[in-house]
Design a protein around this motif. Structure first.
Motif, PDB file in Angstrom:
ATOM      1  N   UNK A   1      15.212   4.550   6.670  1.00  0.00           N
ATOM      2  CA  UNK A   1      14.982   4.290   5.248  1.00  0.00           C
ATOM      3  C   UNK A   1      14.870   2.783   5.054  1.00  0.00           C
ATOM      4  N   UNK A   2      13.704   2.240   5.430  1.00  0.00           N
ATOM      5  CA  UNK A   2      13.495   0.803   5.410  1.00  0.00           C
ATOM      6  C   UNK A   2      11.997   0.545   5.401  1.00  0.00           C
ATOM      7  N   UNK A   3      11.576  -0.521   4.785  1.00  0.00           N
ATOM      8  CA  UNK A   3      10.173  -0.923   4.830  1.00  0.00           C
ATOM      9  C   UNK A   3       9.253   0.028   4.093  1.00  0.00           C
ATOM     10  N   UNK A   4       8.252   0.556   4.793  1.00  0.00           N
ATOM     11  CA  UNK A   4       7.242   1.425   4.172  1.00  0.00           C
ATOM     12  C   UNK A   4       7.843   2.726   3.667  1.00  0.00           C
ATOM     13  N   UNK A   5       8.779   3.282   4.420  1.00  0.00           N
ATOM     14  CA  UNK A   5       9.433   4.533   4.005  1.00  0.00           C
ATOM     15  C   UNK A   5      10.170   4.317   2.687  1.00  0.00           C
ATOM     16  N   UNK A   6      10.910   3.228   2.602  1.00  0.00           N
ATOM     17  CA  UNK A   6      11.659   2.909   1.381  1.00  0.00           C
ATOM     18  C   UNK A   6      10.693   2.677   0.218  1.00  0.00           C
ATOM     19  N   UNK A   7       9.573   2.013   0.481  1.00  0.00           N
ATOM     20  CA  UNK A   7       8.591   1.754  -0.581  1.00  0.00           C
ATOM     21  C   UNK A   7       8.016   3.050  -1.129  1.00  0.00           C
ATOM     22  N   UNK A   8       7.674   3.992  -0.261  1.00  0.00           N
ATOM     23  CA  UNK A   8       7.116   5.274  -0.717  1.00  0.00           C
ATOM     24  C   UNK A   8       8.150   6.044  -1.533  1.00  0.00           C
TER      25      UNK A   8
ATOM     26  N   UNK B   1       0.839  -1.209   0.000  1.00  0.00           N
ATOM     27  CA  UNK B   1       0.000   0.000   0.000  1.00  0.00           C
ATOM     28  C   UNK B   1       0.868   1.251   0.000  1.00  0.00           C
ATOM     29  N   UNK B   2       1.977   1.218   0.748  1.00  0.00           N
ATOM     30  CA  UNK B   2       2.893   2.361   0.770  1.00  0.00           C
ATOM     31  C   UNK B   2       3.489   2.593  -0.617  1.00  0.00           C
ATOM     32  N   UNK B   3       3.836   1.532  -1.318  1.00  0.00           N
ATOM     33  CA  UNK B   3       4.360   1.667  -2.674  1.00  0.00           C
ATOM     34  C   UNK B   3       3.337   2.256  -3.622  1.00  0.00           C
ATOM     35  N   UNK B   4       2.087   1.832  -3.488  1.00  0.00           N
ATOM     36  CA  UNK B   4       1.030   2.356  -4.356  1.00  0.00           C
ATOM     37  C   UNK B   4       0.779   3.843  -4.075  1.00  0.00           C
ATOM     38  N   UNK B   5       0.803   4.226  -2.802  1.00  0.00           N
ATOM     39  CA  UNK B   5       0.626   5.639  -2.430  1.00  0.00           C
ATOM     40  C   UNK B   5       1.762   6.472  -3.015  1.00  0.00           C
ATOM     41  N   UNK B   6       2.994   5.974  -2.945  1.00  0.00           N
ATOM     42  CA  UNK B   6       4.137   6.689  -3.511  1.00  0.00           C
ATOM     43  C   UNK B   6       4.020   6.857  -5.014  1.00  0.00           C
ATOM     44  N   UNK B   7       3.550   5.822  -5.691  1.00  0.00           N
ATOM     45  CA  UNK B   7       3.388   5.908  -7.147  1.00  0.00           C
ATOM     46  C   UNK B   7       2.336   6.946  -7.522  1.00  0.00           C
ATOM     47  N   UNK B   8       1.220   6.945  -6.811  1.00  0.00           N
ATOM     48  CA  UNK B   8       0.156   7.918  -7.085  1.00  0.00           C
ATOM     49  C   UNK B   8       0.633   9.330  -6.788  1.00  0.00           C
ATOM     50  N   UNK B   9       1.361   9.500  -5.684  1.00  0.00           N
ATOM     51  CA  UNK B   9       1.891  10.817  -5.339  1.00  0.00           C
ATOM     52  C   UNK B   9       2.875  11.300  -6.402  1.00  0.00           C
ATOM     53  N   UNK B  10       3.737  10.412  -6.888  1.00  0.00           N
ATOM     54  CA  UNK B  10       4.682  10.786  -7.942  1.00  0.00           C
ATOM     55  C   UNK B  10       3.979  11.241  -9.207  1.00  0.00           C
ATOM     56  N   UNK B  11       2.917  10.548  -9.585  1.00  0.00           N
ATOM     57  CA  UNK B  11       2.156  10.948 -10.775  1.00  0.00           C
ATOM     58  C   UNK B  11       1.486  12.305 -10.573  1.00  0.00           C
ATOM     59  N   UNK B  12       0.963  12.545  -9.385  1.00  0.00           N
ATOM     60  CA  UNK B  12       0.332  13.838  -9.105  1.00  0.00           C
ATOM     61  C   UNK B  12       1.350  14.975  -9.106  1.00  0.00           C
ATOM     62  N   UNK B  13       2.561  14.687  -8.637  1.00  0.00           N
ATOM     63  CA  UNK B  13       3.612  15.707  -8.658  1.00  0.00           C
ATOM     64  C   UNK B  13       3.993  16.071 -10.085  1.00  0.00           C
TER      65      UNK B  13
END
Length: 113
Positions: free
Chosen positions: A94-101, A64-76
């Motif tokens: 810089x590990x886990x959810x933080x790294x995924x975002x 879910x963190x990776x998907x949120x990061x991808x959507x945020x990147x597209x919006x940026x």
């Protein structure tokens, strides 16, 4: 809600223009990019959004963190924000959810400062 603070030029020339901040709870993942000179939110994405809730089965894990990061990147990129810097809280590593975002924001085409 008031008017955002106006910072003097002697301070704003040393600030990073766009800062990525993340917040993780036991239920949700939230990421937002803040425009530091004006102290306003430039863009955000959260697993609490109605459109995303239906497509995600679990809203708090690394996927879910990776998907949120991808959507945020597209919006940026839609708002013509080419680069951001990452600000981590003291307890975040810089590990886990933080790294995924962060990695998924970079994969979307946004550069890190």
């Amino acid at each position: 809600m008031g008017i955002p603070p106006v910072r003097p030029p002697r301070i704003t020339k040393y600030l990073k223009p766009y800062v990525l901040k993340m917040h993780f709870t036991n239920k949700y993942v939230t990421a937002q990019v803040i425009h530091t000179p004006t102290a306003t939110v430039a863009s955000s994405a959260s697993s609490q959004e109605k459109a995303l809730r239906e497509s995600m089965e679990i809203r708090r894990d690394v996927a879910a963190a990776g998907k949120i990061g991808k959507i945020l990147g597209e919006r940026l990129l839609l708002k013509n924000i080419p680069a951001v810097s990452v600000q981590l809280k003291r307890e975040q590593k810089y590990h886990g959810k933080v790294k995924a975002v962060v990695d998924s924001v970079v994969e979307a085409g946004v550069k890190l400062l």
